[in-house]
Design a protein around this motif. Structure first.
Motif, mmCIF file in Angstrom:
data_model
loop_
_atom_site.group_PDB
_atom_site.id
_atom_site.type_symbol
_atom_site.label_atom_id
_atom_site.label_comp_id
_atom_site.label_asym_id
_atom_site.label_seq_id
_atom_site.Cartn_x
_atom_site.Cartn_y
_atom_site.Cartn_z
ATOM 1 N N THR A 51 11.955 -18.774 3.740
ATOM 2 C CA THR A 51 11.365 -20.027 4.484
ATOM 3 C C THR A 51 10.092 -19.541 5.260
ATOM 4 O OG1 THR A 51 13.583 -20.822 4.998
ATOM 5 C CG2 THR A 51 11.792 -21.338 6.378
ATOM 6 N N ARG A 52 9.834 -18.143 5.547
ATOM 7 C CA ARG A 52 8.642 -17.887 6.274
ATOM 8 C C ARG A 52 7.689 -17.267 5.396
ATOM 9 N NH1 ARG A 52 12.928 -18.266 9.247
ATOM 10 N NH2 ARG A 52 12.929 -18.960 11.464
ATOM 11 N N GLU A 53 8.041 -17.009 4.053
ATOM 12 C CA GLU A 53 7.221 -16.531 3.157
ATOM 13 C C GLU A 53 6.806 -14.926 3.182
ATOM 14 O OE1 GLU A 53 4.074 -19.259 2.379
ATOM 15 O OE2 GLU A 53 5.291 -20.818 1.311
ATOM 16 N N LEU A 54 7.865 -14.385 3.725
ATOM 17 C CA LEU A 54 7.751 -12.991 3.889
ATOM 18 C C LEU A 54 8.175 -12.267 2.805
ATOM 19 C CD1 LEU A 54 9.217 -12.702 7.595
ATOM 20 C CD2 LEU A 54 6.818 -13.087 6.994
ATOM 21 N N ARG A 86 14.025 -14.204 -7.132
ATOM 22 C CA ARG A 86 12.958 -15.062 -7.519
ATOM 23 C C ARG A 86 11.755 -14.389 -8.173
ATOM 24 N NH1 ARG A 86 13.309 -19.650 -2.534
ATOM 25 N NH2 ARG A 86 15.145 -20.363 -2.870
ATOM 26 N N GLY A 87 10.981 -15.200 -8.826
ATOM 27 C CA GLY A 87 10.030 -14.364 -9.663
ATOM 28 C C GLY A 87 8.690 -14.080 -8.583
ATOM 29 N N ASN A 88 8.635 -14.451 -7.330
ATOM 30 C CA ASN A 88 7.653 -13.663 -6.787
ATOM 31 C C ASN A 88 8.215 -12.512 -5.884
ATOM 32 O OD1 ASN A 88 9.391 -15.234 -5.231
ATOM 33 N ND2 ASN A 88 7.583 -16.008 -3.584
ATOM 34 N N GLU A 89 9.233 -12.182 -6.033
ATOM 35 C CA GLU A 89 10.078 -10.971 -5.300
ATOM 36 C C GLU A 89 10.252 -9.775 -6.291
ATOM 37 O OE1 GLU A 89 12.562 -14.126 -2.730
ATOM 38 O OE2 GLU A 89 13.568 -12.971 -4.312
ATOM 39 N N GLY A 90 9.950 -8.679 -5.220
ATOM 40 C CA GLY A 90 9.948 -7.449 -5.944
ATOM 41 C C GLY A 90 11.400 -6.841 -6.431
ATOM 42 N N VAL A 91 11.719 -6.568 -7.737
ATOM 43 C CA VAL A 91 12.713 -6.023 -8.047
ATOM 44 C C VAL A 91 12.977 -4.583 -8.643
ATOM 45 C CG1 VAL A 91 14.790 -6.596 -9.538
ATOM 46 C CG2 VAL A 91 13.629 -8.360 -8.527
ATOM 47 N N ILE A 192 12.028 -12.458 13.630
ATOM 48 C CA ILE A 192 10.985 -13.158 12.658
ATOM 49 C C ILE A 192 10.349 -14.069 13.278
ATOM 50 C CG2 ILE A 192 12.243 -12.102 10.530
ATOM 51 C CD1 ILE A 192 13.307 -14.936 10.319
ATOM 52 N N ASP A 193 10.806 -14.482 14.475
ATOM 53 C CA ASP A 193 10.067 -15.473 15.424
ATOM 54 C C ASP A 193 9.279 -15.138 16.586
ATOM 55 O OD1 ASP A 193 10.591 -17.705 13.302
ATOM 56 O OD2 ASP A 193 12.541 -18.027 14.406
#
Length: 215
Positions: A51-54, A86-91, A192-193
């Motif tokens: 949600t926070r694009e971290l 997801r595609g933008n996450e490191g695996v 995270i907030d």
């Protein structure tokens, strides 16, 4: 005080795969695990980061052992439903316990500007602990979401069956204050907030470290 987690803080989810539920493999005929709510808490952490694009990173285990349920070529090697990267996450796929060994995980994290890492997943005393210890020694500011991890019972060399909660608790105690700071999922989500002046970072093995050790 622990300062707010921002873009320099990665969430690293360890081996959230179907095969961790093959408890007879991990704990013998009386195989069982602790913390049935681990997946619920992992999902909350994952949602918070996304949600926070971290930055989010994953390890997926592809065992060297022929009979392991955590192999890419068997159903147990699949990600648990709801925990698909997801595609933008490191695996990274690993074939031993440590997520940094024989993979490009450190390279990906360094390139992403990651300095702090929050870890959760399976199993507390195996791949989670090995990765946390190595991450701490690599100089990352490591945090363990201890209630978003789980493990199985373990049968000792003498046949003693050690309860999974005991195995988990001892692993967390071994990591906390030496290789990481262990926190609850609710505390991590708060971080995270906002800053958390009531919480204290206790990672050791650092120049000038003043971590207090038990007497």
């Amino acid at each position: 005080m622990i300062t707010k987690f921002g873009s320099e803080t990665a969430l690293l989810l360890i081996d959230v795969q179907v095969g961790v539920d093959d408890l007879a493999h991990w704990g013998g005929p009386n195989g069982r695990r602790n913390n049935p709510d681990a997946e619920v808490r992992l999902a909350k952490l994952l949602d918070g980061w996304r949600t926070r694009e971290l930055p989010v990173f994953w390890t997926l285990h592809n065992s060297r052992e022929e009979l392991s349920p955590l192999r890419a070529d068997v159903p147990g090697g699949a990600s648990k439903p709801g925990f698909e990267p997801r595609g933008n996450e490191g695996v990274v796929r690993k074939d031993i316990n440590g997520g940094f060994i024989g993979t490009n995980l450190e390279i990906m994290m360094r390139r992403a500007g990651v300095r702090r890492v929050v870890v959760g997943g399976f199993f507390t005393n195996f791949c989670v602990e090995t990765t946390v210890r190595h991450g701490g020694n690599l100089g990352y500011d490591m945090y363990l979401a201890e209630d978003a991890c789980a493990t199985s019972n373990r049968v000792g060399f003498d046949g003693t069956d050690y309860d999974p909660q005991l195995v988990h608790d001892l692993a967390v105690a071994s990591m906390h204050g030496e290789f990481c700071t262990a926190l609850k999922t609710t505390e991590i989500l708060m971080l995270i907030d906002q800053d958390a002046p009531q919480l204290h970072r206790v990672q050791g093995n650092e120049w000038g470290s003043k971590v207090l050790k038990a007497a």
